[in-house]
Design an enzyme around this catalytic site. Structure first.
Site, PDB file in Angstrom:
ATOM      1  N   ASN A   1       0.878  -1.171   0.000  1.00 23.87           N
ATOM      2  CA  ASN A   1       0.000   0.000   0.000  1.00 23.87           C
ATOM      3  C   ASN A   1       0.913   1.218   0.000  1.00 23.87           C
ATOM      4  OD1 ASN A   1      -1.756   2.086   0.586  1.00 23.87           O
ATOM      5  ND2 ASN A   1      -2.203   1.414   2.677  1.00 23.87           N
TER       6      ASN A   1
ATOM      7  N   LYS B   1       0.104   4.255  -0.233  1.00 24.47           N
ATOM      8  CA  LYS B   1      -0.515   5.452   0.352  1.00 24.47           C
ATOM      9  C   LYS B   1      -0.297   6.648  -0.605  1.00 24.47           C
ATOM     10  CE  LYS B   1       0.025   3.287   4.773  1.00 24.47           C
ATOM     11  NZ  LYS B   1       0.125   3.369   6.216  1.00 24.47           N
TER      12      LYS B   1
ATOM     13  N   HIS C   1      -9.350   1.171   5.111  1.00 22.33           N
ATOM     14  CA  HIS C   1      -8.053   1.328   5.775  1.00 22.33           C
ATOM     15  C   HIS C   1      -8.217   2.238   6.996  1.00 22.33           C
ATOM     16  CE1 HIS C   1      -3.946   2.566   6.554  1.00 22.33           C
ATOM     17  NE2 HIS C   1      -3.607   1.425   5.975  1.00 22.33           N
TER      18      HIS C   1
ATOM     19  N   GLU D   1      -5.161  -5.048  10.684  1.00 22.05           N
ATOM     20  CA  GLU D   1      -4.157  -4.000  10.856  1.00 22.05           C
ATOM     21  C   GLU D   1      -4.412  -3.264  12.157  1.00 22.05           C
ATOM     22  OE1 GLU D   1      -2.242  -2.907   6.867  1.00 22.05           O
ATOM     23  OE2 GLU D   1      -3.925  -1.560   7.173  1.00 22.05           O
TER      24      GLU D   1
ATOM     25  N   GLY E   1       2.669   2.303  10.786  1.00 24.72           N
ATOM     26  CA  GLY E   1       3.601   3.415  10.624  1.00 24.72           C
ATOM     27  C   GLY E   1       4.331   3.789  11.901  1.00 24.72           C
TER      28      GLY E   1
ATOM     29  N   SER F   1       3.590  -2.090  10.268  1.00 27.36           N
ATOM     30  CA  SER F   1       5.044  -2.132  10.453  1.00 27.36           C
ATOM     31  C   SER F   1       5.669  -3.473  10.061  1.00 27.36           C
ATOM     32  CB  SER F   1       5.422  -1.747  11.888  1.00 27.36           C
ATOM     33  OG  SER F   1       5.035  -0.409  12.149  1.00 27.36           O
TER      34      SER F   1
HETATM   35  P1  PGA Z   1       2.955   0.353   7.590  1.00 31.84           P
HETATM   36  O1  PGA Z   1       1.465   0.523   7.034  1.00 31.84           O
HETATM   37  O2  PGA Z   1       3.496  -0.915   7.001  1.00 31.84           O
HETATM   38  O3  PGA Z   1       3.684   1.582   7.137  1.00 31.84           O
HETATM   39  O4  PGA Z   1       2.859   0.263   9.093  1.00 31.84           O
HETATM   40  C1  PGA Z   1       0.632  -0.577   6.864  1.00 31.84           C
HETATM   41  C2  PGA Z   1      -0.676  -0.122   6.266  1.00 31.84           C
HETATM   42  O5  PGA Z   1      -1.121   0.967   6.616  1.00 31.84           O
HETATM   43  O6  PGA Z   1      -1.287  -0.821   5.419  1.00 31.84           O
END
Ligand code: PGA
Length: 249
Positions: free
Chosen positions: A9, A11, A95, A167, A173, A213
């Protein structure tokens, strides 16, 4: 056997030119990957570059959100038939960033999921608790509410195409990953919900991804758990080499 889904993803990162150079680096690194579905979800504007760059490979492209109407006066929105027409095969729905910053509700998640399925897109529906909810011992209750609100009442043949991503909001993040055991517990709770709503066979076939993460150095331990059927990766999917390491973990 559930084929794992390794999804990135992006983003709100990357331009079309950056998308092309990413794929140039990424393609050879996953050219011999077997038994895993690879999905990349770039920003809408990079979808054409991603679709073109993924041609002739097994990498599939997805959107990061979708409106429930096929078309209409909804300024700023994109529909499922439009994503499909652009070459997308997948779409992320619900999400936590949508839930948190854009007031996404479970009802909208269900409507988006129905629209995606109707158009022939495979939805990756995200669920997960906040830190406060986990600390209050309400993780399973939150998953139940999100499953009931977002995934209840789909046609069984539609549900068969749904992928769920667990998630935990506190892990996104933040560099704070759920331990493989914590993730496995939540995944088992989600599979039980799937069984209650759609029966044993559908629950056993459901792919449940972990997200939050995921990094090259923790992906293998997560993937070793029997109820973790893939990952949804944010930050670490932006680097071609790092994401390829995760895909092959
Ligand atoms: P991240 O995000 O791997 O940066 O923690 C995961 C997500 O939001 O799908």
């Amino acid at each position: 056997m559930r084929t794992p889904v390794m999804a990135g993803n992006w983003k709100m990162f990357k331009t079309a030119a950056q998308t092309r150079s990413y794929f140039e680096a990424f393609r050879p690194l996953v050219a011999s990957t077997k038994g895993r579905e690879i999905v990349i979800c770039p920003p809408y504007l990079c979808v054409p570059a991603a679709v073109e760059s993924a041609q002739g490979t097994s990498i599939e492209i997805g959107g990061q959100n979708v409106h429930w109407a096929a078309e209409g006066a909804y300024t700023g929105e994109v529909s499922a038939p439009m994503l499909l027409d652009a070459g997308c095969r997948w779409v992320i729905i619900g999400h936590s960033e949508r839930r948190q910053y854009f007031h996404e509700t479970d009802e909208w998640v269900r409507k988006r999921t129905e629209a995606a399925l109707e158009a022939g897109l495979k939805p990756i529906v995200c669920v997960g608790e906040t830190l406060a909810e986990r600390e209050e011992g309400r993780t399973v209750e939150v998953l139940e509410r999100q499953f009931q609100g977002g995934l209840h009442g789909l046609k069984p043949e539609g549900f068969a195409h749904v992928v769920v991503a667990y998630e935990p909001v506190w892990a996104i993040g933040t560099g704070r990953t759920a331990t493989p055991e914590m993730a496995e517990d939540a995944h088992q709770a989600i599979r039980t919900l799937a069984q209650l709503h759609y029966g044993e066979a559908a629950a056993q076939a459901l792919r449940i991804l972990y997200g939050g993460s995921v990094k090259p150095d923790n992906a293998a331990a997560l993937m070793a758990k029997s109820d973790i059927d893939g990952v949804l990766v944010g930050g670490a999917s932006l680097d071609a080499k790092g994401f390829a390491t995760i895909v092959n973990a």
